[in-house]
Design an enzyme around this catalytic site. Structure first.
Site, PDB file in Angstrom:
ATOM      1  N   ARG A   1      63.018  42.224  83.990  1.00  0.00           N
ATOM      2  CA  ARG A   1      64.318  43.158  82.690  1.00  0.00           C
ATOM      3  C   ARG A   1      65.650  43.536  83.748  1.00  0.00           C
ATOM      4  O   ARG A   1      66.548  42.617  83.592  1.00  0.00           O
ATOM      5  CB  ARG A   1      63.354  43.996  82.119  1.00  0.00           C
TER       6      ARG A   1
ATOM      7  N   ASP B   1      66.467  50.914  64.451  1.00  0.00           N
ATOM      8  CA  ASP B   1      66.025  50.816  65.630  1.00  0.00           C
ATOM      9  C   ASP B   1      66.864  51.495  66.602  1.00  0.00           C
ATOM     10  O   ASP B   1      68.050  51.675  66.799  1.00  0.00           O
ATOM     11  CB  ASP B   1      66.786  49.327  65.983  1.00  0.00           C
TER      12      ASP B   1
END
Ligand SMILES: C[S@@+](CC[C@H](N)C(=O)[O-])C[C@H]1O[C@@H](n2cnc3c(N)ncnc32)[C@H](O)[C@@H]1O
Length: 275
Positions: free
Chosen positions: A45, A146
């Protein structure tokens, strides 16, 4: 992934020592614990971010993230290392339970629901469609939050690939969704009247919670798994503080609150009520 990307990633080395530093940063900034088994995931990532920034080593990237005046890059790190898997009407029994509760709700009260780790928004829109169908008061709100800015931006658009819609009941699709045309072909879009009930905000569950009021239902699903025991307890206590008496907390199917609190009573698997 393109062939070139694969080659680049393979040429990069993420040492155990540097991985540990990314791990501690992530823990400090989000409370999330990355297990040792996540080293390959972190490498893959972050490699994408390295390519975007044209950096040639994880050490260089670590320096950049740690520089005191670069909060922005910390957010990129969080965005890259959080796991955002979700779907519409995930764990369908929760939405069935919610429908039953809404049917018996007092009509004088505007319903407030919090989707506390909403990812790309599928949970919040599933909640919105459920409330709209079983509405007992015209005024209802969903707060969807979030820690990841990228998923929030995408959630706010309310636009999804049509292939993700298979778990949305057909009658809801007809009532609450529009079919994208021209440049939006292959997409479904949630209708404005539904969207206006949802507010998406950036919020770190590991930090001090802002003034967001109290809720009748909190969906805290598939996020506790990323925290250690101490953090989990802290977050659950914060959730209890944000529930009205008699309000409900929903957690994910692989999560448990066993031994964590006496202030919530289990009412069904993964559903708890504030005493
Ligand atoms: C697997 S998704 C769960 C999505 C949805 N609740 C569901 O069950 O389908 C977990 C979400 O938790 C978010 N998250 C992780 N740490 C967080 C934190 N400290 N504060 C707020 N959200 C966090 C991630 O960004 C991710 O979008």
């Amino acid at each position: 992934m393109k062939k070139n990307d694969m080659l680049d990633t393979n040429q990069l080395t993420l040492s155990k020592q540097v991985f540990e530093q990314f791990k501690s940063l992530m823990f400090k900034e989000s409370g999330v614990t990355l297990g040792e088994e996540k080293q390959a995931m972190v490498k893959a990532r972050l490699a994408k971010r390295l390519r975007q920034l044209q950096l040639s080593s994880f050490e260089q990237y670590l320096q950049l993230v740690k520089s005191p005046d670069n909060r922005q890059e910390i957010q990129h790190l969080i965005d890259a290392l959080t796991t955002n898997e979700t779907s519409f009407f995930r764990e369908a029994q929760h939405f069935e339970f919610l429908s039953r509760q809404l049917a018996s709700f007092s009509v004088t009260v505007p319903i407030r629901i919090w989707s506390a780790a909403c990812s790309t928004g599928e949970e919040a829109y599933s909640l919105a469609m459920t409330v709209a169908e079983n509405r007992c008061h015209p005024d209802w709100q969903i707060l969807a939050s979030d820690i990841n800015t990228q998923v929030l931006a995408s959630a706010g658009l309310g636009m999804y690939d049509i292939s993700r819609a298979c778990s949305i009941p057909r009658r809801y699709l007809i009532k609450y969704c529009l079919k994208g045309v021209r440049s939006q072909a292959g997409q479904l879009l949630f209708s404005e009247p539904l969207k206006q009930h949802i507010r998406f905000v950036l919020l770190n569950l590991d930090g001090e919670l802002p003034e967001i009021g109290r809720f009748h239902f909190i969906f805290l699903r598939n996020v506790l798994i990323y925290f250690n025991e101490i953090k989990r307890k802290q977050i659950i206590n914060k959730m209890i503080g944000k529930l009205v008496p008699g309000g409900y907390l929903f957690i994910g199917h692989s999560e448990s609150l066993r031994g964590m609190t006496d202030l919530l009573r289990p009412v069904q698997a993964t559903i708890y009520q504030k005493c």
